[in-house]
Motif scaffolding. Structure first.
Motif, PDB file in Angstrom:
ATOM      1  N   GLU A  85      11.297  13.689  -2.538  1.00 30.32           N
ATOM      2  CA  GLU A  85      12.149  13.969  -3.702  1.00 30.32           C
ATOM      3  C   GLU A  85      11.370  13.949  -5.010  1.00 30.32           C
ATOM      4  N   GLY A  86      10.053  13.882  -4.937  1.00 24.89           N
ATOM      5  CA  GLY A  86       9.238  13.829  -6.148  1.00 24.89           C
ATOM      6  C   GLY A  86       8.366  12.595  -6.170  1.00 24.89           C
ATOM      7  N   PRO A  87       7.802  12.273  -7.334  1.00 20.43           N
ATOM      8  CA  PRO A  87       6.889  11.135  -7.433  1.00 20.43           C
ATOM      9  C   PRO A  87       7.581   9.814  -7.101  1.00 20.43           C
ATOM     10  N   VAL A  88       6.862   8.949  -6.387  1.00 19.58           N
ATOM     11  CA  VAL A  88       7.370   7.631  -6.019  1.00 19.58           C
ATOM     12  C   VAL A  88       6.414   6.582  -6.578  1.00 19.58           C
ATOM     13  N   LEU A  89       6.979   5.566  -7.211  1.00 19.26           N
ATOM     14  CA  LEU A  89       6.204   4.425  -7.679  1.00 19.26           C
ATOM     15  C   LEU A  89       6.481   3.256  -6.754  1.00 19.26           C
ATOM     16  N   GLY A  90       5.479   2.430  -6.519  1.00 16.68           N
ATOM     17  CA  GLY A  90       5.693   1.287  -5.661  1.00 16.68           C
ATOM     18  C   GLY A  90       4.519   0.339  -5.668  1.00 16.68           C
ATOM     19  N   ILE A  91       4.610  -0.672  -4.808  1.00 19.30           N
ATOM     20  CA  ILE A  91       3.592  -1.711  -4.692  1.00 19.30           C
ATOM     21  C   ILE A  91       3.140  -1.785  -3.239  1.00 19.30           C
ATOM     22  N   TYR A 151       7.901   2.668   2.365  1.00 20.68           N
ATOM     23  CA  TYR A 151       7.299   3.929   2.771  1.00 20.68           C
ATOM     24  C   TYR A 151       6.028   3.641   3.548  1.00 20.68           C
ATOM     25  N   LYS A 152       5.814   4.387   4.607  1.00 17.87           N
ATOM     26  CA  LYS A 152       4.564   4.339   5.367  1.00 17.87           C
ATOM     27  C   LYS A 152       3.772   5.577   4.958  1.00 17.87           C
ATOM     28  N   VAL A 153       2.648   5.366   4.265  1.00 15.98           N
ATOM     29  CA  VAL A 153       1.937   6.456   3.614  1.00 15.98           C
ATOM     30  C   VAL A 153       0.482   6.480   4.055  1.00 15.98           C
ATOM     31  N   SER A 154      -0.055   7.662   4.208  1.00 21.14           N
ATOM     32  CA  SER A 154      -1.481   7.814   4.471  1.00 21.14           C
ATOM     33  C   SER A 154      -2.238   7.402   3.205  1.00 21.14           C
ATOM     34  N   PRO A 155      -3.298   6.591   3.343  1.00 21.37           N
ATOM     35  CA  PRO A 155      -3.980   6.052   2.161  1.00 21.37           C
ATOM     36  C   PRO A 155      -4.510   7.101   1.191  1.00 21.37           C
ATOM     37  N   GLU A 156      -4.940   8.244   1.703  1.00 20.03           N
ATOM     38  CA  GLU A 156      -5.511   9.239   0.795  1.00 20.03           C
ATOM     39  C   GLU A 156      -4.459   9.903  -0.097  1.00 20.03           C
ATOM     40  N   LEU A 157      -3.173   9.685   0.192  1.00 20.30           N
ATOM     41  CA  LEU A 157      -2.113  10.238  -0.643  1.00 20.30           C
ATOM     42  C   LEU A 157      -1.729   9.328  -1.814  1.00 20.30           C
ATOM     43  N   LEU A 158      -2.220   8.082  -1.787  1.00 18.79           N
ATOM     44  CA  LEU A 158      -1.867   7.108  -2.817  1.00 18.79           C
ATOM     45  C   LEU A 158      -2.809   7.192  -4.009  1.00 18.79           C
ATOM     46  N   SER A 193      -2.641   3.636   7.795  1.00 17.69           N
ATOM     47  CA  SER A 193      -1.485   3.810   6.925  1.00 17.69           C
ATOM     48  C   SER A 193      -1.322   2.598   6.014  1.00 17.69           C
ATOM     49  N   VAL A 194      -0.549   2.793   4.978  1.00 15.69           N
ATOM     50  CA  VAL A 194      -0.279   1.735   4.006  1.00 15.69           C
ATOM     51  C   VAL A 194       1.235   1.651   3.827  1.00 15.69           C
ATOM     52  N   ILE A 195       1.743   0.426   3.794  1.00 18.20           N
ATOM     53  CA  ILE A 195       3.168   0.223   3.552  1.00 18.20           C
ATOM     54  C   ILE A 195       3.347  -0.028   2.057  1.00 18.20           C
ATOM     55  N   VAL A 196       4.224   0.779   1.451  1.00 19.22           N
ATOM     56  CA  VAL A 196       4.482   0.682   0.019  1.00 19.22           C
ATOM     57  C   VAL A 196       5.969   0.370  -0.177  1.00 19.22           C
ATOM     58  N   LEU A 197       6.250  -0.664  -0.970  1.00 14.32           N
ATOM     59  CA  LEU A 197       7.621  -1.000  -1.322  1.00 14.32           C
ATOM     60  C   LEU A 197       7.962  -0.250  -2.601  1.00 14.32           C
ATOM     61  N   GLY A 198       8.996   0.580  -2.544  1.00 18.16           N
ATOM     62  CA  GLY A 198       9.409   1.358  -3.705  1.00 18.16           C
ATOM     63  C   GLY A 198       9.738   0.467  -4.884  1.00 18.16           C
ATOM     64  N   ASP A 199       9.617   0.997  -6.095  1.00 20.14           N
ATOM     65  CA  ASP A 199       9.830   0.185  -7.291  1.00 20.14           C
ATOM     66  C   ASP A 199      11.263  -0.321  -7.419  1.00 20.14           C
ATOM     67  N   ASP A 200      12.194   0.252  -6.646  1.00 33.21           N
ATOM     68  CA  ASP A 200      13.566  -0.259  -6.652  1.00 33.21           C
ATOM     69  C   ASP A 200      13.697  -1.512  -5.777  1.00 33.21           C
ATOM     70  N   GLY A 201      12.657  -1.813  -4.980  1.00 34.71           N
ATOM     71  CA  GLY A 201      12.648  -3.010  -4.144  1.00 34.71           C
ATOM     72  C   GLY A 201      13.448  -2.881  -2.866  1.00 34.71           C
ATOM     73  N   LEU A 208      -8.885   3.657   1.565  1.00 32.96           N
ATOM     74  CA  LEU A 208      -8.513   2.268   1.851  1.00 32.96           C
ATOM     75  C   LEU A 208      -9.320   1.283   1.025  1.00 32.96           C
ATOM     76  N   SER A 209     -10.575   1.609   0.758  1.00 27.87           N
ATOM     77  CA  SER A 209     -11.431   0.695  -0.004  1.00 27.87           C
ATOM     78  C   SER A 209     -10.950   0.534  -1.449  1.00 27.87           C
ATOM     79  N   GLN A 210     -10.138   1.460  -1.932  1.00 26.34           N
ATOM     80  CA  GLN A 210      -9.624   1.407  -3.303  1.00 26.34           C
ATOM     81  C   GLN A 210      -8.302   0.632  -3.403  1.00 26.34           C
ATOM     82  N   LEU A 211      -7.740   0.232  -2.274  1.00 25.59           N
ATOM     83  CA  LEU A 211      -6.417  -0.390  -2.257  1.00 25.59           C
ATOM     84  C   LEU A 211      -6.483  -1.875  -1.954  1.00 25.59           C
ATOM     85  N   ARG A 212      -5.453  -2.601  -2.419  1.00 27.62           N
ATOM     86  CA  ARG A 212      -5.272  -4.010  -2.079  1.00 27.62           C
ATOM     87  C   ARG A 212      -3.781  -4.328  -2.156  1.00 27.62           C
ATOM     88  N   VAL A 213      -3.362  -5.349  -1.442  1.00 24.47           N
ATOM     89  CA  VAL A 213      -1.960  -5.756  -1.463  1.00 24.47           C
ATOM     90  C   VAL A 213      -1.606  -6.170  -2.893  1.00 24.47           C
TER      91      VAL A 213
END
Length: 89
Positions: free
Chosen positions: A49-55, A75-82, A63-71, A34-39
């Motif tokens: 389905e494979g690698p996902v890019l997002g913001i 995704y609700k993701v565990s921080p250590e997976l990002l 958990s961290v909410i990530v908006l997929g690059d398609d907008g 979490l300390s490595q992440l920011r909005v």
């Protein structure tokens, strides 16, 4: 003491101790991640389905909410997976 010589009560106590320690280690990993992440940070993670890019759009305690690059997909993701992406210039 050998595990084969332990009573059920001793084994249950040992199990609780091990589970507590696992939880502590996971919490430490979570805080470190979490300390490595920011909005607004661009990230990647391995999706179903494979690698996902997002913001990163929101950071919660566990958990961290990530908006997929398609907008369109969130995704609700565990921080250590990002993994943060570095800008290529």
């Amino acid at each position: 003491m050998r595990i084969e010589d332990m009573s059920i009560d001793q084994l249950l106590e040992l199990n609780q101790t091990i589970c507590r320690r696992i939880d502590e280690l996971r919490d430490q990993e979570n805080l470190q991640a979490l300390s490595q992440l920011r909005v607004g940070l661009k990230v990647t993670f391995e999706g179903r389905e494979g690698p996902v890019l997002g913001i990163v759009t929101k950071i919660n305690r566990k958990s961290v909410i990530v908006l997929g690059d398609d907008g369109r997909k969130q995704y609700k993701v565990s921080p250590e997976l990002l993994r943060p992406l570095r800008d290529v210039k």
